[in-house]
Design an enzyme around this catalytic site. Structure first.
Site, mmCIF file in Angstrom:
data_model
loop_
_atom_site.group_PDB
_atom_site.id
_atom_site.type_symbol
_atom_site.label_atom_id
_atom_site.label_comp_id
_atom_site.label_asym_id
_atom_site.label_seq_id
_atom_site.Cartn_x
_atom_site.Cartn_y
_atom_site.Cartn_z
ATOM 1 N N SER A 110 3.461 -4.005 -0.549
ATOM 2 C CA SER A 110 3.341 -5.312 -1.188
ATOM 3 C C SER A 110 2.668 -5.209 -2.545
ATOM 4 C CB SER A 110 2.541 -6.252 -0.279
ATOM 5 O OG SER A 110 2.340 -7.497 -0.898
ATOM 6 N N CYS A 158 -8.596 -1.156 6.888
ATOM 7 C CA CYS A 158 -9.412 -1.258 5.676
ATOM 8 C C CYS A 158 -10.548 -2.257 5.905
ATOM 9 C CB CYS A 158 -8.546 -1.714 4.503
ATOM 10 S SG CYS A 158 -9.490 -2.054 2.995
ATOM 11 N N GLU A 161 -0.341 -6.772 7.914
ATOM 12 C CA GLU A 161 -1.672 -7.346 7.698
ATOM 13 C C GLU A 161 -1.710 -8.814 8.106
ATOM 14 O OE1 GLU A 161 -4.657 -8.589 4.101
ATOM 15 O OE2 GLU A 161 -3.409 -6.808 3.771
ATOM 16 N N SER A 193 -1.430 2.741 -2.547
ATOM 17 C CA SER A 193 -1.192 3.710 -1.473
ATOM 18 C C SER A 193 -0.447 4.943 -1.970
ATOM 19 C CB SER A 193 -0.414 3.049 -0.330
ATOM 20 O OG SER A 193 0.756 2.419 -0.813
ATOM 21 N N HIS A 251 -3.666 -1.611 7.680
ATOM 22 C CA HIS A 251 -3.341 -3.028 7.554
ATOM 23 C C HIS A 251 -3.960 -3.887 8.649
ATOM 24 C CE1 HIS A 251 0.035 -0.609 5.846
ATOM 25 N NE2 HIS A 251 -0.322 -1.320 4.800
ATOM 26 N N HIS A 299 1.608 2.119 3.322
ATOM 27 C CA HIS A 299 2.996 1.910 2.941
ATOM 28 C C HIS A 299 3.392 2.830 1.785
ATOM 29 C CE1 HIS A 299 3.090 -2.357 4.880
ATOM 30 N NE2 HIS A 299 3.364 -1.407 5.742
ATOM 31 N N CYS A 345 -7.907 -7.932 -2.526
ATOM 32 C CA CYS A 345 -8.631 -6.667 -2.664
ATOM 33 C C CYS A 345 -8.977 -6.374 -4.124
ATOM 34 C CB CYS A 345 -7.750 -5.579 -2.067
ATOM 35 S SG CYS A 345 -8.100 -3.922 -2.589
#
Length: 334
Positions: free
Chosen positions: A246, A119, A149, A290, A97, A64, A217
């Site tokens: 996000s 990921c 996701e 990102s 995602h 993103h 994460c």
């Protein structure tokens, strides 16, 4: 038109750093920018281009970030919403995602050559969802409705997963057996808001189980920790990132919650409004997971032009994790 998110709270904090005779400075959060999963996903597309040539198709945005997507599009990447938009037999990359089993099945029906850039930390959550669905748990997935996701994770066990979109959604949750309930989460959420949601869920369901390991994460947590460390000193925090990211949006919220007087989200340096800098002495800079570093450098250059040439790092963690490329492309990295 600026794409910033203007929010201002916490202006009762000490104004020492904003005193007129204080030197102008920038606090630069470390870590910031690319995480291991994003680095792997972007490199996956680049290596796929080298191996197969353009066009390469990518379902959804690979990550993103506007700059990343536009740069790859210029190199011959075609971004699509669904696999039925990809010509039969073509190469398609699944984004960082993650996707549901239904997407994999759809790609197979069209004889697509798939490369999965999900990921590994998202894949871990998928595996958790499948495991607890097999054990017939109700799975409460904390995340944002419509996020890729969340759709991918929920698609692993649609009959067992309920989305819980923040603390206010807790009252709407229903379960079959209060002794067989577990929560999982989207990996890019605010740690604080997620734990608030968990607390409210546990008030309703005292036997609620935690994930086997942390779902949020490591990079998301590290970036939020760095922002919390510098925000109390900041008159202004600028988060470099896209509005559909996000974890970038969360960094704005975290900065404000930690005491920054103002915080804005921008994709590019040109979106920084000079009016934001009036009366400001200390600016915090960070970027979402990102975001390529070149975009942060652009903001630093602009701020230097406005007298903010003193850049001081605020380091709260060192990240060394690297994820292997998808097996189809590992020889390319070597």
């Amino acid at each position: 038109m600026s794409s910033a998110i203007p929010l201002n709270v916490g202006i009762t904090r000490s104004a020492v750093s904003g005193a007129a005779d204080s030197p102008k400075r920038v606090l630069l959060a470390e870590p910031r920018g690319y995480c291991a999963g994003v680095d792997r996903a972007v490199e996956t597309v680049e290596k796929a281009l080298e191996k197969h040539g353009a066009p390469i198709y990518v379902r959804k945005e690979i990550v993103h970030n506007r700059h990343v997507v536009e740069t790859l599009r210029e190199r011959g990447v075609i971004f699509v919403d669904e696999t039925d938009e990809v010509p039969e037999g073509s190469v398609v990359v699944f984004s960082a995602h993650g996707v549901s089993p239904m997407v994999h099945s759809s790609a197979a029906e069209r004889s697509l050559h798939t490369i999965d850039a999900t990921c590994p930390l998202v894949t871990k959550v998928h595996q958790e969802a499948k495991r607890f669905a097999r054990d017939d748990f109700d799975i409460l997935l904390i995340g944002h409705e419509g996020h890729e996701e969340v759709e991918g994770t929920a698609g692993e066990a649609p009959d067992h997963v309920q989305l819980v979109d923040g603390p206010d959604a807790v009252d709407n949750v229903t379960v079959r057996d209060e002794n067989k309930v577990i929560w999982l989460s989207q990996t890019t959420l605010s740690v604080d808001e997620t734990m608030e949601t968990v607390q409210r869920l546990r008030e309703r369901f005292p036997s609620l189980q935690d994930p086997p390991s942390d779902d949020i994460c490591y990079a998301t947590q590290n970036r939020q920790t760095a922002v919390k460390a510098m925000a109390p000193e900041c008159d202004l925090v600028i988060v470099v990132g896209s509005r559909n990211s996000s974890n970038s949006v969360r960094l704005v919220e975290v900065a404000l919650g930690a005491g920054a007087r103002a915080a804005y989200l921008v994709d590019y340096a040109r979106e920084v409004d000079p009016a934001w800098l009036e009366g400001v002495r200390t600016i915090g800079i960070t970027s979402g997971a990102s975001v390529p570093e070149i975009l942060v450098e652009g903001v630093l250059e602009l701020l230097a032009d406005h007298g903010f040439g003193d850049v001081q790092p605020v380091t709260t963690a060192n990240e060394t994790l690297v994820f292997a490329l998808p097996r189809e492309l590992r020889a390319a990295r070597a």
